[in-house]
Structures are given as structure tokens and as C-alpha cells.
Scaffold this active site. Structure first.
Site, mmCIF file in Angstrom:
data_model
loop_
_atom_site.group_PDB
_atom_site.id
_atom_site.type_symbol
_atom_site.label_atom_id
_atom_site.label_comp_id
_atom_site.label_asym_id
_atom_site.label_seq_id
_atom_site.Cartn_x
_atom_site.Cartn_y
_atom_site.Cartn_z
ATOM 1 N N GLY A 105 0.078 -20.285 -2.212
ATOM 2 C CA GLY A 105 -1.268 -19.817 -2.511
ATOM 3 C C GLY A 105 -1.775 -18.770 -1.522
ATOM 4 O O GLY A 105 -1.243 -18.605 -0.420
ATOM 5 N N THR A 106 -2.829 -18.089 -1.946
ATOM 6 C CA THR A 106 -3.378 -17.009 -1.125
ATOM 7 C C THR A 106 -3.979 -17.544 0.182
ATOM 8 O O THR A 106 -3.912 -16.876 1.218
ATOM 9 C CB THR A 106 -4.449 -16.235 -1.918
ATOM 10 O OG1 THR A 106 -5.347 -17.174 -2.537
ATOM 11 C CG2 THR A 106 -3.821 -15.380 -2.997
ATOM 12 N N LEU A 118 -1.481 -8.965 1.357
ATOM 13 C CA LEU A 118 -0.677 -10.047 0.780
ATOM 14 C C LEU A 118 0.393 -9.461 -0.137
ATOM 15 O O LEU A 118 0.076 -8.745 -1.085
ATOM 16 C CB LEU A 118 -1.556 -11.024 0.007
ATOM 17 C CG LEU A 118 -2.690 -11.686 0.794
ATOM 18 C CD1 LEU A 118 -3.340 -12.788 -0.042
ATOM 19 C CD2 LEU A 118 -2.193 -12.259 2.123
ATOM 20 N N ARG A 152 6.803 -11.166 -13.842
ATOM 21 C CA ARG A 152 6.565 -10.434 -15.087
ATOM 22 C C ARG A 152 7.092 -8.999 -15.042
ATOM 23 O O ARG A 152 7.192 -8.330 -16.065
ATOM 24 C CB ARG A 152 5.072 -10.431 -15.429
ATOM 25 C CG ARG A 152 4.653 -11.744 -16.087
ATOM 26 C CD ARG A 152 3.167 -11.794 -16.325
ATOM 27 N NE ARG A 152 2.421 -12.082 -15.113
ATOM 28 C CZ ARG A 152 1.110 -11.911 -14.980
ATOM 29 N NH1 ARG A 152 0.410 -11.423 -15.971
ATOM 30 N NH2 ARG A 152 0.513 -12.214 -13.846
HETATM 31 C C1 UD1 Z 1 -6.188 -14.106 -7.156
HETATM 32 C C2 UD1 Z 1 -7.501 -14.789 -6.824
HETATM 33 C C3 UD1 Z 1 -8.478 -14.526 -7.957
HETATM 34 C C4 UD1 Z 1 -8.657 -13.041 -8.149
HETATM 35 C C5 UD1 Z 1 -7.322 -12.369 -8.386
HETATM 36 C C6 UD1 Z 1 -7.496 -10.896 -8.390
HETATM 37 C C7 UD1 Z 1 -6.902 -16.734 -5.494
HETATM 38 C C8 UD1 Z 1 -6.757 -18.219 -5.504
HETATM 39 N N1 UD1 Z 1 -7.275 -16.181 -6.663
HETATM 40 O O1 UD1 Z 1 -5.706 -14.734 -8.323
HETATM 41 O O2 UD1 Z 1 -9.724 -15.122 -7.662
HETATM 42 O O3 UD1 Z 1 -9.530 -12.785 -9.242
HETATM 43 O O4 UD1 Z 1 -6.411 -12.718 -7.334
HETATM 44 O O5 UD1 Z 1 -6.293 -10.273 -8.729
HETATM 45 O O6 UD1 Z 1 -6.748 -16.121 -4.471
HETATM 46 N N2 UD1 Z 1 0.205 -14.036 -2.757
HETATM 47 C C9 UD1 Z 1 0.881 -14.333 -1.598
HETATM 48 N N3 UD1 Z 1 1.232 -15.624 -1.361
HETATM 49 C C10 UD1 Z 1 0.957 -16.626 -2.214
HETATM 50 C C11 UD1 Z 1 0.266 -16.317 -3.402
HETATM 51 C C12 UD1 Z 1 -0.112 -15.014 -3.654
HETATM 52 O O7 UD1 Z 1 1.145 -13.452 -0.802
HETATM 53 O O8 UD1 Z 1 1.334 -17.751 -1.908
HETATM 54 C C13 UD1 Z 1 -0.182 -12.655 -3.025
HETATM 55 C C14 UD1 Z 1 0.495 -12.107 -4.255
HETATM 56 O O9 UD1 Z 1 1.686 -11.408 -3.903
HETATM 57 C C15 UD1 Z 1 -0.536 -11.149 -4.804
HETATM 58 C C16 UD1 Z 1 -1.851 -11.740 -4.349
HETATM 59 O O10 UD1 Z 1 -1.556 -12.617 -3.296
HETATM 60 O O11 UD1 Z 1 -0.429 -9.874 -4.251
HETATM 61 C C17 UD1 Z 1 -2.588 -12.448 -5.454
HETATM 62 O O12 UD1 Z 1 -1.809 -13.498 -5.913
HETATM 63 P P1 UD1 Z 1 -1.847 -13.947 -7.415
HETATM 64 O O13 UD1 Z 1 -0.974 -15.120 -7.585
HETATM 65 O O14 UD1 Z 1 -1.620 -12.792 -8.310
HETATM 66 O O15 UD1 Z 1 -3.373 -14.429 -7.542
HETATM 67 P P2 UD1 Z 1 -4.186 -14.594 -8.852
HETATM 68 O O16 UD1 Z 1 -3.839 -15.896 -9.461
HETATM 69 O O17 UD1 Z 1 -4.086 -13.390 -9.681
#
Ligand code: UD1
Ligand code: CA
Length: 521
Positions: free
Chosen positions: A95-96, A23, A30
Site C-alpha cells: 500500500g501507499t 512512489l 495492466r
Molecule cells: C491511490 C489513492 C487514491 C487516489 C489514487 C490517485 C491510496 C490508498 N489511494 O489509489 O486515493 O485517488 O491513488 O491515482 O493511496 N505504490 C507503491 N507501493 C504500494 C502501492 C502503490 O509504490 O505498495 C505506488 C504505485 O506504483 C502508484 C501509486 O503508488 O504509482 C498509486 O498506487 P495505486 O495502487 O495505483 O493507488 P490507487 O489504488 O490508484
């Protein structure tokens, strides 16, 4: 104990995932950067490159990157790092879970193990992902989550367990109760899934949460609800799951990664005097008994030979250093330093420099696109551009290879056993034949045949008595008078007559009477 049999089997065989999904769509606000977060580099490799290297180590059938923010640059970097990579675009950051749904909807069925990981966790090792995959296969899970116990769980999703200790789900911090926030086991964000179940499960992820996003974490409870097995693997080293969200964390992670590389090299027989001031890129190689002194940066594909001594104070990029060579306070890029050669202090080697075995490059010397033969010396204050210097030649102090005429660069050839006098300028294109000499201060514009002395400078004229006549009353004039009195007692206070007498202010002396000339050498 029937359940133990497949576990034992899993220890000896490493299942090959059908896909690893990295991902990388997040914006990384930030970082406050012009470039996408995952393209920031540490130890000579982008964060995305580190993630792809760790993922590629699992030898998946497909390597997939989800790109969104800065997708062109992210796609280009992904392709550069892993030519077989497949990029799936996520056009809004929903979202992830949404990110993974974009992949399953694009690629269709992924029958087998699907691993999901992040592009901003550069310390994560292949071996940790491999342990996750092995446990996932051995346990027959639908999902296996890589977790960690951390002193400060804030910001992470918390691992929720049933009374029997089995994994029930993951709750995000924003959605967690006070009791759940105390849980110190956190979700790393890396998972192994049963690919056949994943596509259907991500479709059922709702957005009824604090952030209004499709959480991949919800897939755990969805699969559990369907009666499938879910499990966890605890990361042996929680530092591996440290994500990078800002430049403070980037520096922390870089220091940790660098320390890991240095430790590996030290255990392989390399001396590193001060790991805290020594920086190496991931593709650098160091041979046993190499010695790296403080303040040294080794970048790109730099390769240090056995017994070589580098530093203190070197920056070497894409440079190879041979057996037992020494390099001191030097900046070098795309250069080769032969065995037993010595370079520095204060040398600069620019691309295309090749220093032969046992050659010496000294203080304040710059070379570019130049070869220096075995045992040759360029000891002091020289510029050597576009040149070939033969073996055992000695290039005098402040010799300049004038390679540029304002329009084009030209090459200079210096044969073996040549001696250039100090302050020689070799105006290219020019050839100095084997064993030839040049006189100090010569501006050489024509070839010097083998064995000849090339002299190219004005004759020296001494205008006798000039100082006492033209600079009366100065300390120089007094010193001159004392010297004259000592050499010719009785000539007393009167200034000597000379060729320039009567020519007040005359500063040109060519052809003047009484001037002594002395030929070079
Ligand atoms: C996520 C997890 C959380 C975990 C944490 C670890 C979810 C809902 N939560 O939270 O449980 O403890 O990671 O670091 O998954 N990304 C995408 N597309 C999106 C959103 C995110 O590709 O639409 C990618 C981001 O680039 C990043 C990763 O997914 O590399 C995590 O996304 P981020 O928004 O940082 O998740 P957290 O809120 O930190
Ligand atoms: Ca994060």
C-alpha cells in the site's frame, strides 16, 4: 484578518521541501509489459523521468524514489534521470502508506515539508506541486491534498468534508458508501505533509480496509484526529493528475504532453502546420520562424535553427539543423545540417554526418560518418560512408564510397571542387585531389592527383552488325536494318558483315577485328 498575512508572504516565497517522495513500486500489470510501467516513455522521457523532473523543480533537499517491482531497472533509470536521487526499496506492495513508511523508517526524521507524488502521472507540472507546497506552508497544515473535480470519479479516492467544508478524510472507492461514491472531488495522490508528523502517522495506519493495505490516505484522518490542520488545493487542470495504468492511457497522455510542448513552441514563434501529426520530444529545441510540416518527428536533443523548414515526413533524432536549412522526407540521427543546406527528399543521415553550409544532399542518398563541405552536392542515389568531401565538390549520381573491405572500414578524402562522374566507385582508402575529376563508371582504387581525370573502366567495343546477325527476326534487328538502310541506301535486306561474322554465339569482343573502341571522354 491576521490569517491573511502569512498567505501573502507565501505568494512571494516558494518553500523548499525537505524531501519529495516519488512512489514507483507498483507492478503496472495492466500495461502487460516486460518492463516496469514507470519506465515506459512519452515524448522521449520515461514516466519516472517526467515525475523526477516535476519533483526536482521544487528543489527539494532530498529526492526519493520508492522502488519495488523491477527495482534494479527502476533504480538505474532514477539515477540516470536524477544523479542525487535516493532509492528506497519496498519489498512487498502493501500500500501507499506502507511505501511512505519504508521511506520514513529508512531516512529517519524529515523536519520540514515532505511532498509525496507518483511516478505514473507524467502530466503533473512543477508549478502545480509548487502551488500545493505554498498553500500548505501558508495555511500551516499538517497535510494538504491536491484534489481535482472530475466528470467520472470512479476508481479514485473521494474527498470527504465536514459540514463546515473542511477536509475530514479520504475514502477509497472500494470502501466508500453509495453516497460517498457520488462525490466528484477526488484525491490526486499528491500531498504535502509536515515531515515531523508524517513518520508517526504512517506507523498508525491500519490495514482494516477492503484491500487489506496500508493506505496513505488514512494519514489525513489520523492527523485531523490529533487536532492538526488538513487542507486541499484544487488542481487548476484536472488533466494533470491523469495517471497511466495501460497503454491506452499512455497514448492519451503522450498526445496531451506533445500538444503542450507544441503549444509552447508555437507561442515562442515556431510554425507548426499540423500539430496532430507532429511529435516532439521534451528536450527538442526550436528557434523562432522554424517551420515544421506535417508528419514530422523530432526526437532526442534535436535542435532546429531559425527559419529552418522541416518536413513533411521527417524523423530527426539528435540532429541539429542550421539557419534557413530545409529538410524534406528525411531520416537523420546524430547529424548536423549546416545553415542554408538542403536535404532530401528521401535522404538518410546516419551518425557522424556533418553537412556544410549551403550544401545539398538529394534523393536516395545515405551518409554515415561523413563531412560534406560548404556548397558541395551529393544529389542522387549515393552512399557516402567514412568520407570527407571538400567544398563545392559535385558527387555524380550513384557515386558509391566503398568504405568496407569485409574486414575494416576505411576513409575516403575528396578535395574541394572535385567532380565525380556518375556511377563512380571510390574504393577506400583513396584520395581524390583538389579539382580532380573521375570518369563516369570508374572504379577508383588509386589516388587521383589534383586536377587529373581518373578513368578506371574497360574500353567500349562496338561489334558492328551484331544484332542483325545474332538476333534476327527481332524488333531490334528490324530497327537496326532500317537505320542501316537510311544511312547506306541500297544495302537492302542482307545483314551486314562484321568483325564477328562466322563467330556464332561469340559474346567476347576484345581484340576482335573491325570493333571500334572509344576512350572515356
Ligand atoms: C491511490 C489513492 C487514491 C487516489 C489514487 C490517485 C491510496 C490508498 N489511494 O489509489 O486515493 O485517488 O491513488 O491515482 O493511496 N505504490 C507503491 N507501493 C504500494 C502501492 C502503490 O509504490 O505498495 C505506488 C504505485 O506504483 C502508484 C501509486 O503508488 O504509482 C498509486 O498506487 P495505486 O495502487 O495505483 O493507488 P490507487 O489504488 O490508484
Ligand atoms: Ca492508480
Amino acid at each position: 484578518m491576521p490569517a491573511r498575512y502569512p498567505r501573502r508572504l507565501a505568494v512571494v516565497s516558494q518553500p523548499r521541501p525537505v524531501a519529495v517522495i516519488v512512489l514507483a513500486a507498483g507492478e503496472g500489470t495492466r500495461m502487460r509489459s516486460r518492463i516496469p510501467k514507470v519506465l515506459h516513455a512519452l515524448c522521449g522521457r520515461s514516466m519516472l523521468g517526467h515525475a523526477l523532473a516535476a519533483a526536482g523543480g521544487l528543489d527539494p533537499q532530498r529526492l526519493v524514489v520508492v522502488a519495488g517491482h523491477g527495482r534494479e531497472e527502476v533504480s538505474a533509470e532514477a539515477a540516470r534521470c536524477a544523479p542525487d536521487v535516493r532509492v528506497v526499496v519496498q519489498d512487498r506492495l502493501a500500500g501507499t502508506g506502507h511505501a511512505v513508511r519504508m521511506v520514513t523508517e529508512t531516512l529517519g526524521d524529515l523536519p520540514g515539508i515532505v511532498v509525496v507524488t507518483y511516478a505514473d502521472m507524467p502530466l503533473l507540472r512543477t508549478q502545480t506541486l509548487a502551488a500545493l507546497v505554498r498553500e500548505h506552508a501558508a495555511a500551516g497544515n499538517a497535510v494538504t491534498v491536491l484534489t481535482a473535480r472530475v466528470p467520472d470519479p470512479s476508481g479514485y479516492g473521494r474527498i470527504i468534508r465536514d459540514d463546515d467544508g473542511s477536509l475530514a478524510g479520504i475514502v477509497e472507492e472500494a470502501d466508500a458508501t453509495a453516497a460517498q461514491r457520488v462525490i466528484d472531488e477526488i484525491n490526486s495522490g499528491c500531498y504535502a505533509f509536515d515531515g515531523a508528523l508524517l513518520a508517526g502517522a504512517v506507523k498508525r495506519v491500519a490495514t482494516s480496509n477492503a484491500q487489506g493495505q496500508e493506505y496513505l490516505t488514512d494519514v489525513v484522518a489520523i492527523l485531523r484526529g490529533d487536532g492538526h490542520l488538513a487542507g486541499t488545493v484544487l488542481a487548476a487542470d484536472p488533466a494533470e493528475i491523469q495517471g497511466v495504468n495501460d497503454r491506452v492511457q499512455l497514448a492519451q497522455v503522450q498526445r496531451a504532453y506533445n500538444g503542450r510542448l507544441l503549444e509552447t513552441w508555437m507561442r515562442a514563434g515556431v510554425t507548426i502546420v499540423d500539430p496532430s501529426s507532429t511529435w516532439v520530444d521534451v528536450d527538442v529545441t526550436l528557434a523562432p520562424d522554424a517551420e515544421i510540416l506535417p508528419g514530422t518527428h523530432l526526437e532526442g536533443r534535436t535542435d532546429i535553427g531559425p527559419g529552418a523548414r522541416i518536413g513533411p515526413g521527417c524523423l530527426l533524432r539528435d540532429t541539429s539543423v542550421g539557419l534557413d536549412a530545409t529538410v524534406l522526407y528525411t531520416v537523420s540521427e546524430s547529424a548536423e545540417i549546416g545553415p542554408g543546406a538542403s536535404v532530401g527528399p528521401y535522404a538518410r543521415l546516419r551518425p557522424g554526418t556533418r553537412i556544410g553550409p549551403g550544401a545539398h544532399i538529394g534523393t536516395h542518398v545515405e551518409l554515415k560518418n561523413a563531412t560534406v563541405g560548404e556548397g558541395a552536392k551529393v544529389p542522387h542515389l549515393s552512399y557516402v560512408g567514412d568520407a570527407d568531401i571538400g567544398e563545392h565538390s559535385n558527387i555524380g549520381a550513384a557515386t558509391i564510397f566503398a568504405n568496407y573491405d569485409g574486414m575494416a572500414k576505411h576513409r575516403t578524402t575528396v578535395g574541394p571542387h572535385v567532380f565525380t562522374g556518375s556511377d563512380t566507385v571510390l574504393v577506400a582508402p583513396v584520395t581524390i585531389g583538389d579539382g580532380a575529376y573521375t570518369a563516369a563508371g570508374s572504379v577508383i582504387t588509386e589516388d587521383v592527383p589534383p586536377g587529373a581525370l581518373g578513368v578506371a573502366r574497360g574500353r567500349q567495343h562496338n561489334s558492328a552488325g551484331w544484332v542483325e546477325r545474332q538476333r534476327p527476326g527481332t524488333g531490334s534487328a528490324a530497327a537496326a536494318a532500317r537505320a542501316r538502310e537510311a544511312a547506306e541506301p541500297g544495302t537492302g535486306g542482307s545483314a551486314p558483315t562484321g568483325g564477328d561474322k562466322g563467330h556464332e554465339g561469340d559474346k567476347g569482343h576484345e581484340g576482335a577485328e573491325g570493333v571500334e573502341g572509344k576512350q572515356a571522354r
